[in-house]
Write a protein that holds these residues in place. Structure first.
Motif, mmCIF file in Angstrom:
data_model
loop_
_atom_site.group_PDB
_atom_site.id
_atom_site.type_symbol
_atom_site.label_atom_id
_atom_site.label_comp_id
_atom_site.label_asym_id
_atom_site.label_seq_id
_atom_site.Cartn_x
_atom_site.Cartn_y
_atom_site.Cartn_z
ATOM 1 N N VAL A 82 39.718 26.095 -33.349
ATOM 2 C CA VAL A 82 40.833 26.966 -32.998
ATOM 3 C C VAL A 82 41.066 27.952 -34.133
ATOM 4 C CG1 VAL A 82 41.945 25.255 -31.529
ATOM 5 C CG2 VAL A 82 42.577 25.387 -33.920
ATOM 6 N N MET A 83 41.723 29.062 -33.799
ATOM 7 C CA MET A 83 41.980 30.094 -34.789
ATOM 8 C C MET A 83 43.474 30.370 -34.865
ATOM 9 S SD MET A 83 40.588 34.026 -34.838
ATOM 10 C CE MET A 83 41.424 34.449 -33.319
ATOM 11 N N ASP A 84 43.982 30.480 -36.110
ATOM 12 C CA ASP A 84 45.367 30.859 -36.343
ATOM 13 C C ASP A 84 45.525 32.320 -35.919
ATOM 14 O OD1 ASP A 84 47.867 31.590 -37.330
ATOM 15 O OD2 ASP A 84 47.691 30.264 -39.069
ATOM 16 N N ASN A 85 46.532 32.611 -35.093
ATOM 17 C CA ASN A 85 46.719 33.968 -34.583
ATOM 18 C C ASN A 85 47.159 34.958 -35.660
ATOM 19 O OD1 ASN A 85 46.002 33.185 -31.997
ATOM 20 N ND2 ASN A 85 48.094 32.692 -31.431
ATOM 21 N N ASN A 86 47.755 34.469 -36.745
ATOM 22 C CA ASN A 86 48.259 35.367 -37.787
ATOM 23 C C ASN A 86 47.246 35.593 -38.901
ATOM 24 O OD1 ASN A 86 50.734 35.424 -36.407
ATOM 25 N ND2 ASN A 86 51.374 33.550 -37.425
ATOM 26 N N THR A 87 46.641 34.512 -39.419
ATOM 27 C CA THR A 87 45.736 34.631 -40.566
ATOM 28 C C THR A 87 44.272 34.672 -40.160
ATOM 29 O OG1 THR A 87 45.562 32.239 -40.851
ATOM 30 C CG2 THR A 87 47.365 33.349 -42.000
ATOM 31 N N PHE A 88 43.956 34.430 -38.903
ATOM 32 C CA PHE A 88 42.591 34.381 -38.366
ATOM 33 C C PHE A 88 41.753 33.293 -39.029
ATOM 34 C CE2 PHE A 88 44.037 38.827 -37.946
ATOM 35 C CZ PHE A 88 44.163 38.850 -36.570
ATOM 36 N N GLU A 89 42.404 32.295 -39.618
ATOM 37 C CA GLU A 89 41.722 31.159 -40.224
ATOM 38 C C GLU A 89 41.353 30.180 -39.115
ATOM 39 O OE1 GLU A 89 42.593 27.992 -43.842
ATOM 40 O OE2 GLU A 89 44.134 29.397 -43.233
ATOM 41 N N GLN A 90 40.166 29.548 -39.219
ATOM 42 C CA GLN A 90 39.708 28.626 -38.187
ATOM 43 C C GLN A 90 39.852 27.178 -38.641
ATOM 44 O OE1 GLN A 90 35.789 29.651 -36.857
ATOM 45 N NE2 GLN A 90 36.398 31.702 -36.242
ATOM 46 N N PHE A 91 40.216 26.301 -37.700
ATOM 47 C CA PHE A 91 40.404 24.881 -37.976
ATOM 48 C C PHE A 91 39.634 24.070 -36.945
ATOM 49 C CE2 PHE A 91 44.280 26.988 -39.386
ATOM 50 C CZ PHE A 91 44.421 26.503 -40.669
ATOM 51 N N ASN A 92 39.157 22.886 -37.340
ATOM 52 C CA ASN A 92 38.539 21.936 -36.412
ATOM 53 C C ASN A 92 39.585 20.893 -36.060
ATOM 54 O OD1 ASN A 92 36.176 23.310 -36.617
ATOM 55 N ND2 ASN A 92 35.116 21.784 -37.847
ATOM 56 N N ILE A 93 39.887 20.773 -34.778
ATOM 57 C CA ILE A 93 40.903 19.845 -34.289
ATOM 58 C C ILE A 93 40.193 18.756 -33.484
ATOM 59 C CG2 ILE A 93 43.025 19.621 -32.936
ATOM 60 C CD1 ILE A 93 43.268 21.534 -35.344
ATOM 61 N N PRO A 94 40.407 17.465 -33.820
ATOM 62 C CA PRO A 94 39.769 16.386 -33.041
ATOM 63 C C PRO A 94 40.166 16.447 -31.569
ATOM 64 C CG PRO A 94 40.773 15.537 -35.044
ATOM 65 C CD PRO A 94 41.211 16.970 -34.919
ATOM 66 N N LYS A 95 39.201 16.189 -30.690
ATOM 67 C CA LYS A 95 39.433 16.261 -29.237
ATOM 68 C C LYS A 95 40.500 15.290 -28.760
ATOM 69 C CE LYS A 95 34.925 17.754 -27.628
ATOM 70 N NZ LYS A 95 33.741 17.380 -26.858
ATOM 71 N N HIS A 96 40.556 14.091 -29.379
ATOM 72 C CA HIS A 96 41.475 13.058 -28.881
ATOM 73 C C HIS A 96 42.941 13.466 -29.012
ATOM 74 C CE1 HIS A 96 42.899 11.533 -32.794
ATOM 75 N NE2 HIS A 96 41.690 11.833 -33.232
ATOM 76 N N LEU A 97 43.267 14.439 -29.876
ATOM 77 C CA LEU A 97 44.657 14.888 -30.012
ATOM 78 C C LEU A 97 45.156 15.596 -28.758
ATOM 79 C CD1 LEU A 97 44.862 16.199 -33.695
ATOM 80 C CD2 LEU A 97 45.657 14.028 -32.794
ATOM 81 N N PHE A 98 44.248 16.206 -27.996
ATOM 82 C CA PHE A 98 44.632 16.905 -26.770
ATOM 83 C C PHE A 98 44.791 15.949 -25.592
ATOM 84 C CE2 PHE A 98 42.923 20.520 -29.102
ATOM 85 C CZ PHE A 98 43.845 21.504 -28.804
ATOM 86 N N GLY A 99 44.203 14.770 -25.676
ATOM 87 C CA GLY A 99 44.284 13.804 -24.580
ATOM 88 C C GLY A 99 43.483 14.265 -23.373
ATOM 89 N N SER A 100 43.973 13.955 -22.178
ATOM 90 C CA SER A 100 43.236 14.272 -20.957
ATOM 91 C C SER A 100 43.273 15.754 -20.610
ATOM 92 C CB SER A 100 43.787 13.457 -19.784
ATOM 93 O OG SER A 100 45.128 13.828 -19.548
ATOM 94 N N SER A 101 44.209 16.511 -21.190
ATOM 95 C CA SER A 101 44.297 17.942 -20.884
ATOM 96 C C SER A 101 43.163 18.737 -21.516
ATOM 97 C CB SER A 101 45.648 18.502 -21.323
ATOM 98 O OG SER A 101 45.775 18.418 -22.727
ATOM 99 N N ALA A 102 42.381 18.123 -22.417
ATOM 100 C CA ALA A 102 41.276 18.820 -23.088
ATOM 101 C C ALA A 102 40.222 19.308 -22.104
ATOM 102 C CB ALA A 102 40.637 17.902 -24.121
ATOM 103 N N ARG A 103 40.062 18.632 -20.982
ATOM 104 C CA ARG A 103 39.015 19.007 -20.028
ATOM 105 C C ARG A 103 39.310 20.330 -19.326
ATOM 106 N NH1 ARG A 103 40.341 15.160 -15.038
ATOM 107 N NH2 ARG A 103 42.582 15.162 -15.338
ATOM 108 N N PHE A 104 40.545 20.838 -19.421
ATOM 109 C CA PHE A 104 40.910 22.096 -18.769
ATOM 110 C C PHE A 104 40.940 23.277 -19.742
ATOM 111 C CE2 PHE A 104 42.853 18.859 -16.001
ATOM 112 C CZ PHE A 104 42.235 19.195 -14.825
#
Length: 186
Positions: A82-104
């Motif tokens: 994902v990318m920060d909208n203000n600083t344009f810095e990119q981060f790796n976010i684990p999939k499990h944090l999104f739960g079942s909504s990650a598939r959409f």
């Protein structure tokens, strides 16, 4: 450190070395006993529910959590980039944090992420998304009982149930929490 009386529902606490989200926080004054706070807290990492009674003067540590919008870029193994909208810095976010909504999740979508000292602790996809139907069987004439549904595949590859009048190429609104069809988008 703060007093237990300063905690509110929705706060993130550091409790026994773990981060917990306060789901329910009730002040109790039972008869001739001392008052206390009854708390139901969910562990942010494991999702386990914890109940605890705080004395009114007990010290608690409220974590400083920053929540902001990020743009979902792409999938990378077990993480989403994902990318920060203000600083344009990119981060790796684990999939499990999104739960079942990650598939959409679709590239370019806005997501909400909570960080505590540069560590992602919670991630949330939008509650509804608009997706295009990439494949569905045509409806058969006369097959119209009440609330008849058929299977359809959306552009993210997920199969959902839609009404018979939805055709291939239509855009539909989907609830990301349950995966249910909401409406057809014009």
């Amino acid at each position: 450190m703060s007093k237990a009386s300063e905690v509110k529902t929705g706060n993130i606490l550091r409790f026994n070395g773990e981060l917990v989200s306060v789901e329910e926080y009730i002040h109790r004054t039972p008869g001739n006993l001392r008052a206390f706070y009854q708390a139901k807290m969910r562990n942010v990492k494991t999702g386990k529910l914890v109940e605890y009674r705080f004395r009114t003067d007990e010290e608690v540590e409220i974590a400083r959590v920053e929540t902001s919008d990020y743009q979902y870029l792409y999938e990378d193994g077990d993480t989403f980039v994902v990318m920060d909208n203000n600083t344009f810095e990119q981060f790796n976010i684990p999939k499990h944090l999104f739960g079942s909504s990650a598939r959409f999740l679709k590239e370019g979508m806005q997501v909400l992420i909570a960080m505590e000292s540069d560590e992602p602790i919670m991630a949330q996809a939008p509650t509804t998304v608009e997706l295009e139907i990439t494949y569905t069987e045509p409806a058969v004439k006369g097959d119209t009982s009440t609330n008849a549904l058929k299977s359809a595949t959306v552009e993210t590859g997920v199969e959902i149930r839609v009404p018979l009048f939805v055709n291939q190429g239509d855009k539909v609104k989907v609830d990301t929490r349950s995966g249910d069809y909401i409406e057809r988008v014009k």
